[in-house]
Design a protein around this motif. Structure first.
Motif, PDB file in Angstrom:
ATOM      1  N   ARG A  85       0.895  -1.295  -0.152  1.00 57.38           N
ATOM      2  CA  ARG A  85       0.321   0.113  -0.266  1.00 57.38           C
ATOM      3  C   ARG A  85       0.886   0.855  -0.089  1.00 57.38           C
ATOM      4  O   ARG A  85       0.505   2.216  -0.133  1.00 57.38           O
ATOM      5  CB  ARG A  85      -1.051   0.354   1.332  1.00 57.38           C
ATOM      6  N   ARG A 136       0.561  -4.218   4.182  1.00 58.26           N
ATOM      7  CA  ARG A 136      -0.568  -4.248   4.354  1.00 58.26           C
ATOM      8  C   ARG A 136      -1.460  -3.949   2.370  1.00 58.26           C
ATOM      9  O   ARG A 136      -2.076  -3.097   1.982  1.00 58.26           O
ATOM     10  CB  ARG A 136      -1.142  -3.600   5.078  1.00 58.26           C
ATOM     11  N   GLU A 138      -3.402  -5.480   0.898  1.00 57.08           N
ATOM     12  CA  GLU A 138      -5.476  -5.036   1.010  1.00 57.08           C
ATOM     13  C   GLU A 138      -5.695  -4.333   1.595  1.00 57.08           C
ATOM     14  O   GLU A 138      -6.733  -4.035   0.846  1.00 57.08           O
ATOM     15  CB  GLU A 138      -5.719  -6.384   1.839  1.00 57.08           C
ATOM     16  N   TRP A 141      -5.226  -2.883  -2.534  1.00 62.48           N
ATOM     17  CA  TRP A 141      -5.732  -2.723  -3.952  1.00 62.48           C
ATOM     18  C   TRP A 141      -6.946  -4.357  -3.404  1.00 62.48           C
ATOM     19  O   TRP A 141      -7.025  -4.853  -2.706  1.00 62.48           O
ATOM     20  CB  TRP A 141      -4.943  -3.641  -4.278  1.00 62.48           C
ATOM     21  N   ALA A 144      -5.624  -8.022  -3.479  1.00 65.36           N
ATOM     22  CA  ALA A 144      -5.435  -9.011  -2.881  1.00 65.36           C
ATOM     23  C   ALA A 144      -6.306  -9.262  -1.812  1.00 65.36           C
ATOM     24  O   ALA A 144      -5.698  -9.832  -1.249  1.00 65.36           O
ATOM     25  CB  ALA A 144      -4.083  -7.738  -2.226  1.00 65.36           C
ATOM     26  N   ALA A 145      -6.931  -8.425  -0.847  1.00 62.24           N
ATOM     27  CA  ALA A 145      -8.109  -8.786  -0.340  1.00 62.24           C
ATOM     28  C   ALA A 145      -8.688 -10.446  -0.748  1.00 62.24           C
ATOM     29  O   ALA A 145      -9.066 -10.616  -0.388  1.00 62.24           O
ATOM     30  CB  ALA A 145      -9.359  -7.705  -0.550  1.00 62.24           C
ATOM     31  N   TRP A 147      -7.932 -12.049  -2.875  1.00 64.24           N
ATOM     32  CA  TRP A 147      -6.650 -13.488  -3.045  1.00 64.24           C
ATOM     33  C   TRP A 147      -6.836 -14.056  -1.670  1.00 64.24           C
ATOM     34  O   TRP A 147      -7.139 -15.210  -1.113  1.00 64.24           O
ATOM     35  CB  TRP A 147      -6.277 -13.115  -3.434  1.00 64.24           C
ATOM     36  N   LEU A 148      -6.933 -12.655  -0.518  1.00 58.96           N
ATOM     37  CA  LEU A 148      -6.597 -13.461   1.037  1.00 58.96           C
ATOM     38  C   LEU A 148      -8.012 -14.596   1.273  1.00 58.96           C
ATOM     39  O   LEU A 148      -8.317 -15.747   1.637  1.00 58.96           O
ATOM     40  CB  LEU A 148      -6.458 -12.362   1.910  1.00 58.96           C
ATOM     41  N   SER A 155      -6.475 -11.328   6.401  1.00 56.90           N
ATOM     42  CA  SER A 155      -4.788 -10.144   6.163  1.00 56.90           C
ATOM     43  C   SER A 155      -3.705 -11.048   5.386  1.00 56.90           C
ATOM     44  O   SER A 155      -3.926 -12.302   5.758  1.00 56.90           O
ATOM     45  CB  SER A 155      -4.664  -9.678   7.258  1.00 56.90           C
ATOM     46  N   THR A 156      -2.791 -10.345   5.234  1.00 52.80           N
ATOM     47  CA  THR A 156      -1.747 -10.493   4.205  1.00 52.80           C
ATOM     48  C   THR A 156      -1.021 -11.124   6.049  1.00 52.80           C
ATOM     49  O   THR A 156      -0.032 -11.800   5.309  1.00 52.80           O
ATOM     50  CB  THR A 156      -1.198  -9.280   4.194  1.00 52.80           C
TER      51      THR A 156
END
Length: 805
Positions: A85, A136, A138, A141, A144-145, A147-148, A155-156
């Motif tokens: 981020r 972070r 997510e 982007w 990213a959130a 995919w998680l 969270s990552t």
């Protein structure tokens, strides 16, 4: 790109004066370190001599096989995600979702990919799995959130913890985590899966972060204050930590000196900085700083040598060998480094891909040419391999890799041997204390406070049986919010909180499921005594049903003096304003000599503390009972303290729980008193909680594991040996997240659930007086965990705007 104006040349006389101070063994402040950074020519030669001597003195003091040794860690580099981020203007590690899509790369490495990299590293003799990733992603982007979520992770950092555990269990490699900014709770959650972590401080320059064109502008996680807070929380969490400075990105010499001093000061408070990296900027194509010149060699070498003198002989100082030309690496050794950092025979330096790692044989030869032997170490340096630093779940894995010196085990070297456990001698006494606590003498209880090994395990088991018989197999907690009374500013003339802001804080806490606001700390000295009542009423205006747990005995005495009334009258008015209970904090040890040492005479006397507590009980205000241990007290004084609490409880029945808290010198107004221990060991914490449970059995039903002081692992340990309650969540909130005395330290109901599951207990959300919270409060707390706070809020800081892309 913002450029720094050329600095005014430092007079040679000033440089020589700084060298003289350094040569005389002075502790260097930023004023003295700054001219050292300008040393060139003869002065640089003198600086290198001082730095080398300092490094060698530290090595000699450590002894063993660490004298003429330069260490490195053979690692494999696992880039878990290149999304981030932040928008650092020099970085090529970070990518965008569009860039990843164009390459056909997923937002994160899959578990199979992570294991494949780790297994290749293990096969080539690596000991460390270095996880590096963006901060972070997510939060910036959506991909990213998504995919998680698809992979079952919130969270990552949740995914990072899972992958670190997987790599360690499947390959034996020891994870080192570099996820960027972490909150106190996140450090606590990751500690059981990694023996070390790290985050570069980089710089304390606010200008480079706050002003457009600065290297860190638009990067919320590069706020220097935020990163300094992470350094503090890593120390408080007992995490062996790697940090460092990045030089050549627009900082001034004073900025560099301030950064080094800040690292030293954090380490002096907590003892956790296992190594400091001094890294030189290298310009990279396709970045905003591609046209900025690389850091000049002489400036870099002077900075490394200055870092050695600022940090001191005991510090481990690292310089990455791939960022300096091979012909100049000898200068880094002369400048006082004792570690080359991580070198990988398998993976590139993903942060500096244009700079390949040196071959280990070449690095060993160069090191030998300068009079040193190259030795492989673990991800954690030897001094940080003790029980207080390494999670018990990682103990066997770490020991399997290390030799008797704590470095990486070489073929034929003696293995690291753990001290043998003492033979049990207290079995009969433990049985008697459990069966009939009234028959145990003060000398008996003092003996039990010294229990270790099998005796300690037996004592904890006895206390746990007493806990189960008293409270059942439940783990309780209260959802609460803290407020420092010093923030109360009813006229809004000092930048504190007025009535509307306090009401908003209470209302937000209630909406998040809290049943309590805890108010502690002295009121501003200019306020009248009845300001305390106005503060309570403001909280009640915001949340009429919330319980107010407020004002310690010292603050009750202060308020009563301001009004010219007795403590009982003041407490009655607090009760009428809406206070429902009083913190018994400040008991420390109920011995006037000890209290004077711990507070420099500022604490109320034992008689005054007890008088306030008894008055509160008479006014219908229950209090907590507290104990602070691990400083100058003796076992007999701990027993006497518990006996005195028991006597009060026999007469008033006003104590709701016992909170035994370890002494933390960094939290003490007087630091470390003469003759004091620097806080207790985990053994002491377990013994104190177990003895408290048994000695107070039948009088006090509840013993709390004070996680803000003990940490989550420490709290779990005492909860398994007599304690039954985890205390408050200390919800952060977005309305004035820095309003509490313990701002930045908060846990979630997920943390409570995890501890309860490990202990085989059922979670119960309680009220301040140990009733069960109603279903609406429980649902609110459990739903609030889905609303992730921005990291600044979680760290107890006001939120600041983030620059647009």
């Amino acid at each position: 790109m913002q450029r720094t104006e050329p600095e005014t040349p430092v007079p040679v006389a000033r440089i020589r004066a700084a060298l003289a101070r350094a040569g005389g063994g002075d502790r260097l402040d930023a004023d003295t370190a700054t001219p050292l950074l300008a040393a060139r020519g003869e002065e640089l030669e003198a600086l290198l001599g001082l730095a080398s001597a300092s490094r060698d003195a530290g090595a000699a003091a450590r002894g063993g096989d660490t004298g003429r040794v330069i260490t490195y860690s053979r690692k494999v580099f696992i880039p878990l995600t290149t999304l981030c981020r932040d928008r650092c203007h020099y970085c090529t590690f970070v990518d965008t979702p569009h860039g990843l899509l164009r390459k056909g790369v997923a937002p994160f490495l899959e578990p199979e990919q992570v294991l494949a990299i780790a297994r290749e590293g293990a096969a080539t003799g690596c000991r460390e799995a270095l996880f590096t990733l963006g901060d972070r992603p997510e939060a910036r982007w959506p991909v990213a959130a998504a995919w998680l979520a698809e992979h079952g992770h919130r969270s990552t950092l949740d995914y990072l913890g899972a992958m670190a555990r997987l790599v360690q269990q499947e390959t034996g490699l020891l994870p080192h985590l570099n996820p960027g900014v972490l909150t106190w709770a996140e450090l606590q959650r990751l500690r059981p899966v990694a023996p070390s972590m790290g985050m570069m401080l980089e710089t304390t320059s606010v200008r480079l972060w706050a002003e457009r064109g600065g290297a860190h502008f638009g990067s919320p996680d590069k706020d220097p204050a935020l990163r300094l807070e992470v350094l503090e929380d890593a120390g408080r969490s007992r995490v062996p930590f790697t940090t460092g400075v990045l030089l050549g990105i627009g900082e001034t010499m004073r900025d560099a000196a301030d950064s080094l001093v800040a690292i030293r000061e954090a380490h002096e408070r907590w003892g956790h900085v296992q190594e400091t990296i001094v890294q030189n900027f290298r310009a990279k194509p396709r970045t905003a700083m591609q046209g900025v010149a690389d850091l000049a060699t002489d400036r870099y070498i002077a900075a490394v040598a200055t870092a050695r003198l600022v940090l001191g002989p005991e510090a481990h100082l690292q310089a990455p060998p791939n960022l300096t030309d091979a012909t100049e690496l000898g200068l880094l050794l002369r400048a006082g480094i004792d570690d080359w950092g991580g070198v990988s025979p398998v993976t590139p330096d993903h942060v500096n891909p244009e700079r390949p790692w040196p071959h280990l044989a070449d690095l060993a030869r160069l090191t030998a040419d300068n009079g040193f032997r190259l030795r492989q170490r673990l991800t954690t340096h030897p001094r940080w391999l003790g029980e207080e630093w390494i999670d018990p779940g990682l103990r066997a894995a770490v020991d399997a890799h290390s030799d008797a010196t704590g470095l990486a085990a070489e073929e034929g070297a003696p293995a690291r041997v753990r001290p043998s456990r003492p033979a049990p001698t207290l079995g009969a006494l433990i049985e008697r204390a459990e069966a009939d606590p009234g028959t145990a003498t003060d000398a008996d209880w003092a003996s039990l406070l010294g229990a270790g090994g099998d005796d300690l395990d037996a004592l904890a088991a006895a206390a746990d049986r007493a806990r189960a018989a008293t409270t059942g197999d439940v783990l309780t907690f209260v959802a609460n919010r803290n407020l420092d009374a010093a923030q109360w500013d009813p006229e809004h003339g000092r930048g504190g909180l007025d009535a509307d802001e306090v009401a908003l804080l209470a209302a937000e806490a209630w909406t998040a499921g809290a049943t309590e606001v805890c108010v502690q700390g002295p009121l501003h000295p200019d306020l009248p005594g009845d300001a305390a009542f106005d503060l309570v009423r403001a909280l009640k205006d915001g949340a009429p049903e919330i319980h107010i747990h407020a004002f310690r005995p010292a603050e009750v005495l202060d308020g009563a003096r301001r009004l010219g009334v007795g403590p009982a009258a003041f407490l009655a008015r607090l009760r009428d304003a809406g206070v429902g209970s009083v913190p018994g904090t400040g008991a420390r040890i109920l011995d006037d000599r000890v209290r004077a040492l711990l507070s420099d005479g500022a604490d109320p006397s034992v008689a005054d503390w007890e008088a306030v507590v008894r008055a509160a009980h008479r006014e219908g205000l229950p209090t907590t009972a507290t104990l602070v241990y691990g400083h100058v007290e003796t076992p007999r004084q701990v027993v006497a303290h518990l006996r005195r609490l028991a006597a009060i409880q026999d007469e008033t029945h006003g104590f709701s729980e016992l909170i035994a808290m370890p002494f933390v010198p960094a939290d003490s107004a007087v630091g470390l008193p003469p003759g004091s221990r620097p806080g207790p060991t985990l053994r002491e914490s377990r013994a104190v909680h177990a003895v408290a449970r048994l000695l107070l059995r039948g009088r006090l039903d509840h013993v709390q594991g004070a996680w803000p002081k003990l940490g989550l692992d420490g709290a779990r340990a005492v909860l398994g040996g007599g304690a039954d309650d985890l205390g408050g969540l200390l919800l952060p909130g977005l309305a004035h997240p820095d309003a509490g005395a313990e701002a930045g330290r908060t846990i979630t109901v997920d943390d409570v659930d995890a501890i309860a599951a490990s202990l085989g207990r059922t979670v119960v959300q309680r009220t301040t007086r140990y009733g069960r919270a109603d279903a609406e409060r429980v649902d609110a707390v459990r739903s609030a965990r889905e609303r992730a706070l921005p990291v600044a809020g979680a760290l107890g800081r006001r939120l600041l705007p983030v620059a647009a892309s």
